[in-house]
Design a protein around this motif. Structure first.
Motif, PDB file in Angstrom:
ATOM      1  N   ALA A   1       0.941  -1.177   0.089  1.00  0.00           N
ATOM      2  CA  ALA A   1       0.098   0.040   0.069  1.00  0.00           C
ATOM      3  C   ALA A   1       1.075   1.199  -0.083  1.00  0.00           C
ATOM      4  O   ALA A   1       0.619   2.206  -0.849  1.00  0.00           O
ATOM      5  N   HIS A   2       2.023   1.114   0.939  1.00  0.00           N
ATOM      6  CA  HIS A   2       2.904   2.270   0.921  1.00  0.00           C
ATOM      7  C   HIS A   2       3.762   2.544  -0.447  1.00  0.00           C
ATOM      8  O   HIS A   2       4.028   3.631  -1.076  1.00  0.00           O
TER       9      HIS A   2
ATOM     10  N   ARG B   1      -3.195   1.093  -6.901  1.00  0.00           N
ATOM     11  CA  ARG B   1      -3.282   2.201  -5.828  1.00  0.00           C
ATOM     12  C   ARG B   1      -4.644   2.020  -4.659  1.00  0.00           C
ATOM     13  O   ARG B   1      -4.287   2.233  -3.807  1.00  0.00           O
ATOM     14  N   VAL B   2      -5.883   1.577  -5.317  1.00  0.00           N
ATOM     15  CA  VAL B   2      -6.909   1.470  -4.404  1.00  0.00           C
ATOM     16  C   VAL B   2      -7.059   0.245  -3.742  1.00  0.00           C
ATOM     17  O   VAL B   2      -7.103  -0.078  -2.599  1.00  0.00           O
ATOM     18  N   GLY B   3      -6.525  -1.082  -4.570  1.00  0.00           N
ATOM     19  CA  GLY B   3      -7.041  -2.231  -4.201  1.00  0.00           C
ATOM     20  C   GLY B   3      -5.878  -2.680  -3.170  1.00  0.00           C
ATOM     21  O   GLY B   3      -6.130  -3.417  -2.245  1.00  0.00           O
TER      22      GLY B   3
ATOM     23  N   ALA C   1      -4.642  -0.520  -1.073  1.00  0.00           N
ATOM     24  CA  ALA C   1      -5.156  -0.013   0.331  1.00  0.00           C
ATOM     25  C   ALA C   1      -6.411  -0.823   0.835  1.00  0.00           C
ATOM     26  O   ALA C   1      -6.198  -0.817   2.187  1.00  0.00           O
ATOM     27  N   LEU C   2      -7.106  -1.235   0.141  1.00  0.00           N
ATOM     28  CA  LEU C   2      -8.564  -1.859   0.680  1.00  0.00           C
ATOM     29  C   LEU C   2      -7.835  -3.189   1.243  1.00  0.00           C
ATOM     30  O   LEU C   2      -8.234  -3.853   2.224  1.00  0.00           O
TER      31      LEU C   2
ATOM     32  N   ARG D   1      -5.055  -3.775   2.518  1.00  0.00           N
ATOM     33  CA  ARG D   1      -4.318  -3.650   3.699  1.00  0.00           C
ATOM     34  C   ARG D   1      -5.292  -3.422   4.934  1.00  0.00           C
ATOM     35  O   ARG D   1      -5.105  -3.868   6.024  1.00  0.00           O
ATOM     36  N   ASN D   2      -6.076  -2.768   4.575  1.00  0.00           N
ATOM     37  CA  ASN D   2      -7.438  -2.583   5.661  1.00  0.00           C
ATOM     38  C   ASN D   2      -8.191  -3.645   6.046  1.00  0.00           C
ATOM     39  O   ASN D   2      -8.228  -3.972   7.229  1.00  0.00           O
TER      40      ASN D   2
ATOM     41  N   TYR E   1     -16.673 -13.526   5.038  1.00  0.00           N
ATOM     42  CA  TYR E   1     -16.889 -12.492   3.906  1.00  0.00           C
ATOM     43  C   TYR E   1     -15.806 -11.645   3.584  1.00  0.00           C
ATOM     44  O   TYR E   1     -15.409 -11.497   2.440  1.00  0.00           O
TER      45      TYR E   1
ATOM     46  N   GLU F   1     -13.541 -11.087   0.214  1.00  0.00           N
ATOM     47  CA  GLU F   1     -13.289  -9.880  -0.444  1.00  0.00           C
ATOM     48  C   GLU F   1     -11.999  -9.903  -0.567  1.00  0.00           C
ATOM     49  O   GLU F   1     -11.398  -9.244  -1.463  1.00  0.00           O
TER      50      GLU F   1
ATOM     51  N   ILE G   1     -10.323  -8.784  -4.192  1.00  0.00           N
ATOM     52  CA  ILE G   1      -9.682  -7.959  -4.620  1.00  0.00           C
ATOM     53  C   ILE G   1      -8.358  -8.017  -5.066  1.00  0.00           C
ATOM     54  O   ILE G   1      -7.573  -7.608  -6.211  1.00  0.00           O
TER      55      ILE G   1
ATOM     56  N   SER H   1     -17.208  -3.092   9.316  1.00  0.00           N
ATOM     57  CA  SER H   1     -16.073  -2.638   9.664  1.00  0.00           C
ATOM     58  C   SER H   1     -15.904  -1.525  10.669  1.00  0.00           C
ATOM     59  O   SER H   1     -14.914  -1.185  10.799  1.00  0.00           O
TER      60      SER H   1
ATOM     61  N   MET I   1     -13.925   0.836  -6.944  1.00  0.00           N
ATOM     62  CA  MET I   1     -12.517   1.157  -6.265  1.00  0.00           C
ATOM     63  C   MET I   1     -12.609   2.688  -6.348  1.00  0.00           C
ATOM     64  O   MET I   1     -12.346   3.519  -5.543  1.00  0.00           O
TER      65      MET I   1
ATOM     66  N   GLU J   1     -12.547   5.543  -3.297  1.00  0.00           N
ATOM     67  CA  GLU J   1     -11.342   6.393  -3.186  1.00  0.00           C
ATOM     68  C   GLU J   1     -11.634   7.809  -2.909  1.00  0.00           C
ATOM     69  O   GLU J   1     -11.123   8.514  -2.260  1.00  0.00           O
TER      70      GLU J   1
ATOM     71  N   HIS K   1     -19.528  -0.758  -3.203  1.00  0.00           N
ATOM     72  CA  HIS K   1     -19.312  -2.006  -2.824  1.00  0.00           C
ATOM     73  C   HIS K   1     -18.303  -1.994  -1.687  1.00  0.00           C
ATOM     74  O   HIS K   1     -18.527  -2.499  -0.629  1.00  0.00           O
ATOM     75  N   PHE K   2     -17.087  -1.458  -1.910  1.00  0.00           N
ATOM     76  CA  PHE K   2     -15.983  -1.620  -0.872  1.00  0.00           C
ATOM     77  C   PHE K   2     -16.131  -0.478   0.027  1.00  0.00           C
ATOM     78  O   PHE K   2     -17.212   0.452   0.123  1.00  0.00           O
ATOM     79  N   THR K   3     -15.430  -0.552   1.165  1.00  0.00           N
ATOM     80  CA  THR K   3     -15.677   0.392   2.388  1.00  0.00           C
ATOM     81  C   THR K   3     -14.649   1.842   1.960  1.00  0.00           C
ATOM     82  O   THR K   3     -13.948   1.761   1.335  1.00  0.00           O
TER      83      THR K   3
ATOM     84  N   PHE L   1     -13.170   5.190   1.703  1.00  0.00           N
ATOM     85  CA  PHE L   1     -12.053   5.957   2.466  1.00  0.00           C
ATOM     86  C   PHE L   1     -12.211   7.215   2.933  1.00  0.00           C
ATOM     87  O   PHE L   1     -11.636   7.590   4.063  1.00  0.00           O
TER      88      PHE L   1
ATOM     89  N   ARG M   1       2.179   9.404  -3.821  1.00  0.00           N
ATOM     90  CA  ARG M   1       2.169   8.110  -4.237  1.00  0.00           C
ATOM     91  C   ARG M   1       1.128   7.428  -3.819  1.00  0.00           C
ATOM     92  O   ARG M   1       0.678   7.838  -2.539  1.00  0.00           O
ATOM     93  N   GLY M   2       0.915   6.120  -4.293  1.00  0.00           N
ATOM     94  CA  GLY M   2      -0.046   5.010  -3.632  1.00  0.00           C
ATOM     95  C   GLY M   2      -1.350   6.051  -3.500  1.00  0.00           C
ATOM     96  O   GLY M   2      -1.844   7.014  -4.301  1.00  0.00           O
ATOM     97  N   LEU M   3      -2.084   5.619  -2.546  1.00  0.00           N
ATOM     98  CA  LEU M   3      -3.481   6.414  -2.042  1.00  0.00           C
ATOM     99  C   LEU M   3      -3.188   7.835  -2.089  1.00  0.00           C
ATOM    100  O   LEU M   3      -4.512   8.446  -1.843  1.00  0.00           O
TER     101      LEU M   3
END
Lengths: 610, 239
Positions: free
Chosen positions: A496-497, A507-509, A511-512, A514-515, A528, A532, A536, A579, B88, B92, B121-123, B125, B169-171
């Protein structure tokens, strides 16, 4: 910023520009120097560099924000960054970080990208992904210099040195000692000596003969992907272009890998000779050695090897007196970005930009540095190529398997008696490495770094070779005492970093993912969430733009398959778990209304749903 | 005789050097996309135009067309991956479709509908992103930015201005503006720039024209994106 500092900064930048040139492609190198001098890149330097190099200030700021070792706000005069790879953690780094923080009077814990800075500006404490010292960790970097073998006494001593403001030059020399720890030598490590023999053969027999030997050897790139070296050189040689470039990828950012560090320490001549032979084959006149920022301490050594080789006529104009054989090498430093190990991102970084992967095709062999044909090879590949040209292709073929000629150098770390560098013929089974390094009760091996594969004991008969277990060299061992979820959490945070952020799935996947790993680790997950994670991970593998995103979910997907219990035993419920905690989310409303009776609370989620 | 490849079973003619996307657009076949705009260099970052060619998945906007290749752009697997990518993008940033000025004329929203994404769908941010209203004619709402870099490319390659760049970078990646203050109003950006007219979402909006066309009567309220195509081609009628 006060005016006198601005003047000092402008003076320093002017000096850097005068010494190292005004090519916009040198932006990153100027920024690294400014950072080293001022412990950040002040606004005045951004403005001065932007004006002098004709790049926008936004591009300068974007580069500062991209590279982990560059900052726009001052860190401490002593900038300390602990290596945070899983192997450092297994050696107790977390406890040592806390000790140092306490001794320095700081509070909290650093997170990746979030350093603790003491108010007096004397010292800051942060984290680095992996500093390539896994065989002698825990390790840290202080003002870019590596300190190894950390323990409680060293933490005390470092705290004292910082408090007393002792400059780094006067810190105890043994702090900075880096061992090679070569435990098993094979084809490549057997003999570090070179006297320009490969180059002489190139000059005597010509570039075609040299390329033919590389072809005959079947040498494949040692960076992990395993592309045939001769083919890469041939494509580049035959590509149309006005100039050609040779780039040595010494970015060794893969967690758990440190063999390039050893090769650059004791075998630098051979690596440079390999680059020079490659240049002779291509007709290249300029080359770059892209050195990861974590190996800053190797810079003077490498510069001196280059200098000596120039004096010996092995580098520079008319190498070994041969007409038209002109080649020289510049060292470019990285600044803490894992993605720069990817060849096209590395070239972007060489050109002073953010290290974002380029669109391919065109590939670097036809359009690389300055859009000219460029060969990018790993440190170990150049070393092997030098020997192949010196001793002939059959020499390499004499070892290994049909598809994987020669040997592989492994960086072995983790739970074993003798961590260090091991060179094996391709085809060696995993269990042999484990027994040689003194690993007992091994639960799992992570091969080829965080991006590689997680092996369970059922895999230990498999062989190290491109046709079975390809590896860039990292070999991390986990015995039965370890909770593998700690490894997964470390790698998930790492990716993620380190995602460059260019494409959506990575980028998003990342971080998701990691969470979700953290959610499960905190005991709040359910089946579930595991499905997920698979979902992902599959999207990242399938849809990401480059290899980083394709391989980033491997550790999660591998461990879900092979070690499901590390997740399962933490699940809060079989089915879905939200969550967030609904009752806790209502606490603010309760505080505002002054109510805290039973009716103001949500009952346990399972009761609500039933 | 021109060369052809198969896209979902249909023969598509192409010239050497064309991408799958170029050839499909020329043949009037829709492949969903966000970061692509035929007037600018392809980018391949959003990954929404992912298609199957045999065992491999490639972005149609960057992959060269080749003779006889069989491209799958509509299988449920491909659509499901695209849906995940859109989901996603939605978590984001902060996308408030029902209240957004661009609703009904937003490519992100229209592509989401096209791929069958009807809910997030996803949580989420829930990033904290500012709004930059410093420019007299144009407002930038970073909450809606999907990092497609169309404005970056348009400003640099078309307007010759380099107003935008991606930083971090990244998120943490985010759009930045080249001015001493970092604000759009202090930059050399103008409403007439191409960069002001390429945003596929509601991140870059003209001021003073809010809700000119009522929601319900807008471009994608009337026809799906697979029929009418990108919003940029209809800008005159929708804003």
């Amino acid at each position: 910023m006060n005016e006198s500092l601005a003047v000092t900064v402008e003076g320093f930048v002017a000096e850097s520009l005068a010494t190292h040139g005004r090519d916009p492609r040198h932006l990153l190198q100027h920024l690294i120097r400014v950072q080293q001098r001022f412990s950040c890149v002040p606004d005045a330097a951004v403005e001065a560099l932007s004006a002098a190099l004709d790049v926008t200030r936004t591009q300068v700021r974007a580069a500062i924000a991209f590279y982990a070792f560059l900052h726009d706000r001052p860190r401490g005069a002593f900038e300390i960054r602990f290596s945070d790879n899983i192997t450092d953690r297994m050696l107790g780094s977390r406890r040592l970080i806390r000790l140092l923080i306490e001794r320095l009077g700081l509070t909290g814990l650093p997170a990746w990208g979030c350093d603790l800075v003491r108010v007096d500006g004397r010292v800051s404490v942060g984290l680095a992904s992996c500093t390539g010292m896994c065989d002698q960790g825990p390790a840290l970097l202080v003002n870019g210099q590596a300190v190894t073998n950390l323990d409680a006494q060293r933490m005390d001593r470092i705290a004292d040195l910082v408090q007393e403001g002792i400059p780094l030059e006067r810190w105890p020399g043994e702090f900075f000692r880096v061992e090679n720890n070569i435990r098993r030598r094979g084809l490549l490590l057997g003999n570090p000596a070179t006297d320009g023999a490969a180059l002489r053969r190139l000059v005597d027999e010509g570039a075609d003969a040299a390329l033919a030997e590389v072809e005959r050897s079947g040498l494949r790139g040692r960076g992990g992907a395993g592309f045939t070296t001769a083919l890469k050189w041939r494509f580049c040689r035959e590509a149309p272009g006005t100039d050609r470039y040779v780039v040595c990828n010494a970015d060794e950012g893969e967690p758990g890998t440190f063999k390039d560090r050893v090769l650059l320490t004791d075998y630098a001549d051979l690596v440079i000779e390999g680059m020079t032979v490659c240049a002779g084959v291509l007709g290249a006149r300029r080359g770059f050695l892209y050195l990861r920022g974590e190996y800053l301490y190797l810079l003077p050594h490498l510069e001196s090897v280059l200098q000596r080789r120039r004096a010996e006529g092995l580098l520079g104009t008319r190498i070994l007196g041969a007409d038209g054989l002109d080649f020289d090498i510049e060292i470019h430093l990285g600044a803490g970005a894992y993605i720069c190990g990817e060849e096209s991102a590395l070239i972007e970084s060489l050109e002073g930009k953010r290290g974002v992967t380029r669109k391919r095709p065109p590939f670097p062999v036809t359009s690389g540095f300055d859009d000219q044909p460029t060969v990018v090879n790993n440190v170990e590949t150049f070393l092997a190529a030098a020997r192949v040209v010196q001793w002939g292709g059959y020499w390499l073929r004499g070892e290994g398997t049909d598809q994987s000629a020669g040997s592989k150098i492994l960086s072995v770390s983790g739970d074993c008696a003798r961590p260090g560098i091991y060179e094996y013929p391709f085809g060696t089974p995993v269990h042999q490495v484990l027994s040689d390094c003194g690993a007992e009760n091994t639960q799992a091996v992570q091969i080829s770094g965080a991006a590689g594969a997680t092996l369970s004991p059922a895999d230990f008969d498999r062989i190290i070779a491109f046709e079975d277990l390809p590896t860039a060299g990292s070999f991390m061992i986990f015995d039965h005492r370890r909770d593998l979820l700690d490894m997964v959490r470390n790698f998930a945070a790492f990716f993620a970093h380190e995602s460059c952020g260019f494409c959506t799935p990575c980028r998003v996947g990342g971080a998701l993912l990691r969470n979700l790993v953290e959610k499960v680790a905190a005991g709040q997950g359910s089946e579930y969430d595991l499905s997920e994670m698979r979902h992902i991970g599959a999207v990242m593998r399938q849809a990401s733009y480059c290899g980083l995103g394709h391989t980033a979910p491997n550790h999660v997907l591998n461990t879900l398959d092979k070690f499901p219990q590390i997740y399962r035993r933490r699940l809060a419920r079989e089915a879905h778990t939200p969550s967030f905690d609904l009752d806790a989310a209502l606490s603010e409303a309760r505080a505002l209304t002054g109510r805290d009776d039973v009716g103001a609370h949500v009952r346990d989620g399972s009761e609500v749903s039933s | 005789m021109s060369k052809t490849f198969k896209l979902d079973g249909r023969e598509i003619p192409f010239e050497t050097g064309q991408t799958i996307m170029d050839a499909a657009l020329a043949a009037g076949v829709y492949i969903p996309h966000l970061c692509h705009n035929p007037e600018l260099a392809p980018h391949g970052s959003c990954r929404v135009c992912l298609v199957d060619i045999g065992e491999r998945q490639v972005s149609a906007c960057t992959a060269a067309a080749s003779e006889g290749m069989e491209v799958d752009s509509s299988s449920e697997t491909i659509q499901a991956t695209r849906r995940a990518i859109l989901q996603m993008l939605f978590v984001e940033g902060n996308h408030v479709c029902p209240a957004c000025e661009k609703s009904g004329a937003c490519q992100l929203q229209a592509v989401a509908y096209y791929t069958g994404m009807l809910a997030p769908h996803f949580t989420h941010f829930f990033p904290r992103r500012p709004v930059d209203a410093s420019h007299p004619d144009v407002v930038i709402d970073f909450n809606r930015c999907i990092l497609c870099e169309l404005c970056v490319r348009a400003s640099r390659d078309h307007d010759g201005k380099r107003v935008f760049a991606i930083s971090g970078r990244g998120l943490e990646s985010h759009l930045v503006i080249d001015s001493p203050s970092g604000l759009l109003g202090d930059s050399c950006f103008a409403a007439a720039d191409k960069a002001a007219h390429v945003c596929p979402t509601g991140a870059i909006l003209p001021k003073g024209r809010g809700y000119e066309t009522p929601i319900g009567e807008r471009l994608y309220d009337r026809e799906p994106i697979s029929i009418v195509g990108d919003v940029r081609a209809h800008e005159e009628e929708v804003v």
